[in-house]
Design a protein around this motif. Structure first.
Motif, PDB file in Angstrom:
ATOM      1  N   ASN A  50       0.806  -1.219   0.000  1.00 19.81           N
ATOM      2  CA  ASN A  50       0.000   0.000   0.000  1.00 19.81           C
ATOM      3  C   ASN A  50       0.840   1.270   0.000  1.00 19.81           C
ATOM      4  OD1 ASN A  50       0.651  -0.773   2.876  1.00 19.81           O
ATOM      5  ND2 ASN A  50      -0.139   1.298   3.173  1.00 19.81           N
ATOM      6  N   THR A  51       2.121   1.173   0.259  1.00 23.55           N
ATOM      7  CA  THR A  51       2.948   2.366   0.487  1.00 23.55           C
ATOM      8  C   THR A  51       3.293   3.127  -0.783  1.00 23.55           C
ATOM      9  OG1 THR A  51       5.000   1.089   0.345  1.00 23.55           O
ATOM     10  CG2 THR A  51       4.013   1.330   2.534  1.00 23.55           C
ATOM     11  N   GLY A  52       2.992   2.555  -1.942  1.00 23.48           N
ATOM     12  CA  GLY A  52       3.333   3.209  -3.187  1.00 23.48           C
ATOM     13  C   GLY A  52       4.740   2.897  -3.648  1.00 23.48           C
ATOM     14  N   ASP A  53       5.425   2.014  -2.920  1.00 28.52           N
ATOM     15  CA  ASP A  53       6.792   1.629  -3.262  1.00 28.52           C
ATOM     16  C   ASP A  53       6.839   0.428  -4.183  1.00 28.52           C
ATOM     17  OD1 ASP A  53       7.716   3.650  -1.604  1.00 28.52           O
ATOM     18  OD2 ASP A  53       7.877   2.331   0.135  1.00 28.52           O
ATOM     19  N   ASP A 109      -5.407  -0.966  -2.949  1.00 28.14           N
ATOM     20  CA  ASP A 109      -6.266   0.186  -2.681  1.00 28.14           C
ATOM     21  C   ASP A 109      -6.994   0.048  -1.343  1.00 28.14           C
ATOM     22  OD1 ASP A 109      -5.526   1.389  -5.070  1.00 28.14           O
ATOM     23  OD2 ASP A 109      -7.229   0.552  -6.176  1.00 28.14           O
ATOM     24  N   ALA A 112      -4.484   0.697   1.360  1.00 21.64           N
ATOM     25  CA  ALA A 112      -4.169   2.126   1.475  1.00 21.64           C
ATOM     26  C   ALA A 112      -5.265   2.853   2.248  1.00 21.64           C
ATOM     27  CB  ALA A 112      -3.987   2.740   0.088  1.00 21.64           C
TER      28      ALA A 112
END
Length: 183
Positions: A50-53, A109, A112
């Motif tokens: 979820n961290t976008g990494d 999603d 997140a």
């Protein structure tokens, strides 16, 4: 109006979540399948986060201890309580050189939104097809069971908790980490 299929799916998920609350400590009776052996290398994985990494691999945390916890579903009461307790104790984990990783079949999603809603500062990993949950004996067909694994800084599986109680689980994990790290 909720469809009959959605209702039955929710009912079944609730039943399975309730079953996972029981503490099945024997591998022979553990829900979800065979457990990986203690004191052996932990099953490797790479999952989206979820961290976008992008993706996270277990090998990314070599040199750190890892608390890998599997849970059924974002936003459910037990899962929310468990995540809150880990977040509440996050500084204690960081002081012990421990990374917390949560895993469920929910997508990135959903993770997140759950992290934003609960203020979670540790990664949640999306195991949407259950492959990693299966490798850890924590898969019940379409949800992950409430199991937790402690992996040492060399990638060796050192402890497992099956069918945990969310309200006290973080305290149990911290106590066991103290024992393992001082041995």
């Amino acid at each position: 109006m909720i469809s009959r299929r959605a209702f039955l799916s929710t009912l079944l998920a609730s039943f399975l979540i309730c079953l996972s609350w029981f503490n099945f400590t024997s591998d022979a009776f553990a829900l979800g399948g065979p457990q990986p052996p203690l004191n052996q290398p932990a099953p490797q994985f790479t999952l989206p986060t979820n961290t976008g990494d992008g993706e996270v691999s277990l090998s990314d945390y070599r040199g750190k201890w890892v608390v890998l916890y599997f849970y059924p579903k974002d936003f459910t009461s037990g899962c929310t309580l468990e995540a809150r307790r880990f977040q509440q104790d996050l500084a204690k984990y960081l002081n012990r050189n421990v990374q917390i990783l949560g895993v469920s079949a929910d997508d990135v999603d959903s993770h997140a939104e759950f992290c934003d809603s609960e203020g979670l500062k540790f990664p949640l990993l999306a195991d949407t097809d259950g492959t990693v949950s299966q490798a850890y004996g924590s898969w019940m067909g379409f949800i992950s069971l409430r199991h937790t694994y402690i992996i040492d800084s060399k990638g060796v599986l050192r402890e497992k908790f099956l069918g945990v109680r969310p309200a006290i689980h973080s305290e149990e994990v911290l106590a066991r980490l103290d024992e393992l790290q001082s041995a």
